[in-house]
Design a protein around this motif. Structure first.
Motif, short mmCIF file in Angstrom:
data_model
loop_
_atom_site.label_atom_id
_atom_site.label_comp_id
_atom_site.label_asym_id
_atom_site.label_seq_id
_atom_site.Cartn_x
_atom_site.Cartn_y
_atom_site.Cartn_z
N LEU A 140 14.64 60.87 9.27
CA LEU A 140 13.44 60.98 10.10
C LEU A 140 12.19 60.59 9.32
O LEU A 140 11.27 59.98 9.87
CB LEU A 140 13.29 62.40 10.65
CG LEU A 140 14.20 62.76 11.79
CD1 LEU A 140 14.05 64.24 12.14
CD2 LEU A 140 13.90 61.91 13.01
N GLY A 141 12.14 60.95 8.04
CA GLY A 141 11.00 60.56 7.22
C GLY A 141 10.87 59.06 7.09
O GLY A 141 9.76 58.52 7.13
N GLY A 142 11.99 58.36 6.99
CA GLY A 142 11.94 56.90 6.92
C GLY A 142 11.43 56.29 8.21
O GLY A 142 10.60 55.38 8.20
N ILE A 143 11.92 56.80 9.35
CA ILE A 143 11.49 56.25 10.64
C ILE A 143 10.01 56.57 10.90
O ILE A 143 9.22 55.68 11.24
CB ILE A 143 12.37 56.80 11.78
CG1 ILE A 143 13.78 56.23 11.66
CG2 ILE A 143 11.78 56.43 13.14
CD1 ILE A 143 14.76 56.82 12.64
N LEU A 144 9.62 57.83 10.74
CA LEU A 144 8.24 58.22 11.02
C LEU A 144 7.27 57.57 10.04
O LEU A 144 6.16 57.18 10.42
CB LEU A 144 8.11 59.74 10.99
CG LEU A 144 8.87 60.48 12.08
CD1 LEU A 144 8.74 61.99 11.90
CD2 LEU A 144 8.42 60.06 13.46
N GLY A 145 7.67 57.44 8.79
CA GLY A 145 6.82 56.76 7.82
C GLY A 145 6.66 55.28 8.13
O GLY A 145 5.57 54.72 7.98
N PHE A 146 7.73 54.65 8.58
CA PHE A 146 7.63 53.24 8.94
C PHE A 146 6.71 53.07 10.14
O PHE A 146 5.88 52.16 10.17
CB PHE A 146 9.02 52.66 9.25
CG PHE A 146 9.09 51.17 9.09
CD1 PHE A 146 9.52 50.61 7.91
CD2 PHE A 146 8.73 50.32 10.12
CE1 PHE A 146 9.59 49.25 7.75
CE2 PHE A 146 8.80 48.96 9.98
CZ PHE A 146 9.23 48.41 8.80
N TRP A 147 6.85 53.95 11.13
CA TRP A 147 5.95 53.89 12.28
C TRP A 147 4.51 54.14 11.87
O TRP A 147 3.59 53.53 12.38
CB TRP A 147 6.36 54.89 13.34
CG TRP A 147 7.60 54.53 14.09
CD1 TRP A 147 8.30 53.36 14.03
CD2 TRP A 147 8.32 55.36 15.00
NE1 TRP A 147 9.40 53.42 14.84
CE2 TRP A 147 9.43 54.63 15.45
CE3 TRP A 147 8.13 56.64 15.45
CZ2 TRP A 147 10.34 55.16 16.35
CZ3 TRP A 147 9.04 57.17 16.35
CH2 TRP A 147 10.13 56.43 16.80
N GLY A 148 4.32 55.07 10.92
CA GLY A 148 2.98 55.32 10.42
C GLY A 148 2.39 54.10 9.73
O GLY A 148 1.20 53.80 9.86
N GLY A 149 3.23 53.38 9.00
CA GLY A 149 2.77 52.12 8.40
C GLY A 149 2.42 51.08 9.44
O GLY A 149 1.48 50.32 9.27
N LEU A 150 3.17 51.06 10.54
CA LEU A 150 2.84 50.14 11.63
C LEU A 150 1.48 50.48 12.23
O LEU A 150 0.65 49.59 12.49
CB LEU A 150 3.90 50.22 12.73
CG LEU A 150 5.29 49.69 12.43
CD1 LEU A 150 6.20 49.94 13.63
CD2 LEU A 150 5.25 48.23 12.12
N VAL A 151 1.25 51.77 12.47
CA VAL A 151 -0.03 52.20 13.04
C VAL A 151 -1.17 51.88 12.08
O VAL A 151 -2.22 51.37 12.48
CB VAL A 151 0.02 53.70 13.39
CG1 VAL A 151 -1.35 54.23 13.76
CG2 VAL A 151 1.00 53.95 14.51
N LEU A 207 5.99 44.85 5.21
CA LEU A 207 5.50 45.41 3.95
C LEU A 207 4.71 46.69 4.18
O LEU A 207 4.90 47.68 3.46
CB LEU A 207 4.64 44.37 3.23
CG LEU A 207 4.21 44.76 1.82
CD1 LEU A 207 5.43 44.89 0.92
CD2 LEU A 207 3.27 43.72 1.26
N GLU A 208 3.86 46.71 5.17
CA GLU A 208 3.06 47.90 5.45
C GLU A 208 3.93 49.05 5.97
O GLU A 208 3.74 50.21 5.61
CB GLU A 208 1.96 47.59 6.46
CG GLU A 208 0.89 46.68 5.91
CD GLU A 208 1.27 45.21 5.92
OE1 GLU A 208 2.38 44.88 6.39
OE2 GLU A 208 0.47 44.40 5.45
N GLY A 209 4.88 48.73 6.82
CA GLY A 209 5.81 49.75 7.32
C GLY A 209 6.66 50.33 6.21
O GLY A 209 6.88 51.54 6.14
#
Length: 113
Positions: free
Chosen positions: A41-52, A70-72
């Protein structure tokens, strides 16, 4: 005219990349099985946070379709590092035991029996 229903392809691809980062992190740094869903979950939520964060700042160094990879990835690695710090058990302090000194005679015997 067909209307597309379902998950957008970019969001699905971002979730896949975040899952790969989270599961890979667990393969490298995970110690317990209960950490696996947290890293995932940390990987998914962190990637989405990078997208935002990428969409808010307008920066995108490397894109695959609509996904700034790269940002994600940097967002996912940041969150995974935080999850690792919180969930990794601390090492117990090593107790240094004093050495036992045995009394030996000049000939090396202990004097017993």
């Amino acid at each position: 005219m067909a209307v597309a229903n379902g998950i957008p392809a970019g969001l699905l691809f971002a979730s896949l990349l975040g899952s790969m980062l989270g599961l890979g992190w667990h393969a490298l740094f995970g110690r317990r099985l209960w950490q696996l869903p947290l890293y995932w979950l940390g990987g998914i939520l962190g990637f989405w946070g990078g997208l935002v964060g990428s969409s808010l700042t307008g920066l995108a160094v490397y894109r695959v379709g609509t996904v700034p990879v790269l940002e994600g990835s940097s967002g996912a690695l940041f969150v995974l590092g935080l999850v690792w710090l919180v969930t990794t058990p601390a090492e117990p302090p090593r107790v240094r035991r004093p050495r036992r000194r045995s009394r030996r005679g000049a000939d090396g015997s202990t004097g017993k029996g």
